[in-house]
Design a protein around this motif. Structure first.
Motif, short mmCIF file in Angstrom:
data_model
loop_
_atom_site.label_atom_id
_atom_site.label_comp_id
_atom_site.label_asym_id
_atom_site.label_seq_id
_atom_site.Cartn_x
_atom_site.Cartn_y
_atom_site.Cartn_z
N MET A 140 0.85 -1.18 0.00
CA MET A 140 0.00 0.00 0.00
C MET A 140 0.89 1.24 0.00
O MET A 140 1.82 1.35 0.79
CB MET A 140 -0.90 -0.01 1.24
N ASN A 141 0.60 2.15 -0.91
CA ASN A 141 1.34 3.40 -1.00
C ASN A 141 0.56 4.51 -0.33
O ASN A 141 -0.64 4.65 -0.55
CB ASN A 141 1.59 3.76 -2.46
N LEU A 142 1.28 5.30 0.46
CA LEU A 142 0.62 6.37 1.20
C LEU A 142 1.14 7.74 0.80
O LEU A 142 2.29 7.89 0.36
CB LEU A 142 0.86 6.18 2.71
N ALA A 143 0.28 8.72 0.98
CA ALA A 143 0.66 10.12 0.84
C ALA A 143 0.05 10.85 2.03
O ALA A 143 -0.85 10.32 2.70
CB ALA A 143 0.14 10.71 -0.47
N TYR A 144 0.54 12.03 2.27
CA TYR A 144 0.05 12.81 3.40
C TYR A 144 -0.38 14.19 2.95
O TYR A 144 0.27 14.81 2.12
CB TYR A 144 1.14 12.95 4.47
N LYS A 145 -1.45 14.64 3.55
CA LYS A 145 -1.82 16.04 3.45
C LYS A 145 -1.21 16.68 4.69
O LYS A 145 -1.40 16.19 5.81
CB LYS A 145 -3.34 16.21 3.46
N MET A 146 -0.45 17.74 4.47
CA MET A 146 0.21 18.42 5.58
C MET A 146 -0.26 19.87 5.63
O MET A 146 -0.50 20.49 4.59
CB MET A 146 1.73 18.36 5.42
N GLU A 147 -0.41 20.37 6.85
CA GLU A 147 -0.84 21.76 7.06
C GLU A 147 0.25 22.52 7.79
O GLU A 147 0.89 21.99 8.71
CB GLU A 147 -2.14 21.81 7.86
N TYR A 148 0.41 23.77 7.41
CA TYR A 148 1.39 24.66 8.02
C TYR A 148 0.80 25.19 9.32
O TYR A 148 -0.07 26.04 9.31
CB TYR A 148 1.71 25.80 7.06
N VAL A 149 1.26 24.64 10.45
CA VAL A 149 0.65 25.00 11.74
C VAL A 149 1.64 25.63 12.72
O VAL A 149 1.22 26.18 13.74
CB VAL A 149 -0.03 23.78 12.41
N HIS A 150 2.91 25.57 12.44
CA HIS A 150 3.93 26.13 13.33
C HIS A 150 4.80 27.10 12.54
O HIS A 150 5.89 26.74 12.08
CB HIS A 150 4.81 25.02 13.93
N PRO A 151 4.32 28.32 12.35
CA PRO A 151 5.06 29.28 11.52
C PRO A 151 6.50 29.46 11.97
O PRO A 151 6.79 29.51 13.17
CB PRO A 151 4.26 30.58 11.68
N VAL A 152 7.39 29.54 11.00
CA VAL A 152 8.80 29.78 11.27
C VAL A 152 9.11 31.23 10.96
O VAL A 152 8.40 31.89 10.21
CB VAL A 152 9.70 28.83 10.43
N LYS A 153 10.18 31.72 11.54
CA LYS A 153 10.54 33.12 11.36
C LYS A 153 11.54 33.33 10.24
O LYS A 153 11.84 34.45 9.88
CB LYS A 153 11.10 33.68 12.68
N GLU A 154 12.04 32.26 9.67
CA GLU A 154 13.02 32.37 8.58
C GLU A 154 12.40 32.99 7.34
O GLU A 154 11.23 32.80 7.06
CB GLU A 154 13.56 30.99 8.20
N LYS A 155 13.21 33.70 6.60
CA LYS A 155 12.80 34.27 5.33
C LYS A 155 13.50 33.54 4.19
O LYS A 155 14.57 32.98 4.36
CB LYS A 155 13.13 35.78 5.27
N ALA A 156 12.90 33.61 3.02
CA ALA A 156 13.39 32.87 1.87
C ALA A 156 14.72 33.39 1.34
O ALA A 156 15.56 32.63 0.90
CB ALA A 156 12.35 32.88 0.76
N SER A 157 14.91 34.66 1.31
CA SER A 157 16.10 35.32 0.77
C SER A 157 16.42 34.92 -0.67
O SER A 157 17.57 34.80 -1.07
CB SER A 157 17.33 35.09 1.67
N ILE A 158 15.36 34.69 -1.46
CA ILE A 158 15.52 34.41 -2.88
C ILE A 158 14.46 35.18 -3.66
O ILE A 158 13.45 35.60 -3.08
CB ILE A 158 15.39 32.91 -3.23
N ASP A 159 14.69 35.33 -4.93
CA ASP A 159 13.70 35.92 -5.83
C ASP A 159 13.32 34.86 -6.84
O ASP A 159 14.19 34.23 -7.45
CB ASP A 159 14.26 37.14 -6.56
N MET A 160 12.02 34.67 -7.01
CA MET A 160 11.53 33.73 -8.01
C MET A 160 10.77 34.52 -9.06
O MET A 160 10.26 35.61 -8.78
CB MET A 160 10.65 32.67 -7.35
N VAL A 161 10.70 33.96 -10.25
CA VAL A 161 10.02 34.63 -11.36
C VAL A 161 8.88 33.76 -11.86
O VAL A 161 8.90 32.54 -11.71
CB VAL A 161 11.00 34.94 -12.52
#
Length: 149
Positions: free
Chosen positions: A1-22
């Motif tokens: 049996m193959n499993l996948a997970y739905k995950m929710e963002y519940v513990h916000p982190v203070k880090e920033k991405a420091s990148i630019d995406m287009v």
């Protein structure tokens, strides 16, 4: 049996991405197809989900790519992510750029740019590295899903 997970963002982190995406551009279509298929091929094969190379033709790109963002190194794609409402989808990093923290940077960028208070993503149990990254970045498993055969 193959499993996948739905995950929710519940513990916000203070880090920033420091990148630019287009925003995705059709000029990157062939390279995007190559990287996307490369990133998902092993998983799809292990889980017996055909086709193993998901992007078979240009019809994939006809669905609209307006929510896809690219991280570039000059004209090379480092990685990408799709923001679909309150869902982070198809976060990928080109194999040659893996192991350098780009996945985390793209995830943090997505969290900064998604337009929702509740953020979700889906990940296959097969992808232990991604699950660990998501947990370290504030996500929790909220649902288990049976996938494939």
């Amino acid at each position: 049996m193959n499993l996948a997970y739905k995950m929710e963002y519940v513990h916000p982190v203070k880090e920033k991405a420091s990148i630019d995406m287009v925003s995705y551009s059709p000029a990157f279509q062939e390279k995007y197809r190559e990287i996307y298929n490369e990133c998902y091929h092993a998983m799809r094969e292990a889980l017996k989900i055909e086709p193993y190379d998901y992007i078979q033709d240009n019809s994939f790109f006809e669905k609209g790519m307006d929510a896809v963002y690219l991280l570039l190194d000059g004209i090379s794609i480092i990685g990408s992510v799709e923001l679909k409402g309150n869902e982070i989808d198809d976060l990928i990093v080109a194999p040659e750029y893996q192991g350098y923290g780009y996945g985390k940077k793209i995830l943090l960028w997505a969290l900064e740019h998604i337009q929702s208070d509740r953020v979700f993503l889906h990940v296959a149990d097969w992808n232990k590295k991604a699950i660990n990254l998501y947990k370290k970045t504030g996500f929790e498993i909220v649902e288990t899903i049976v996938i494939g055969n």
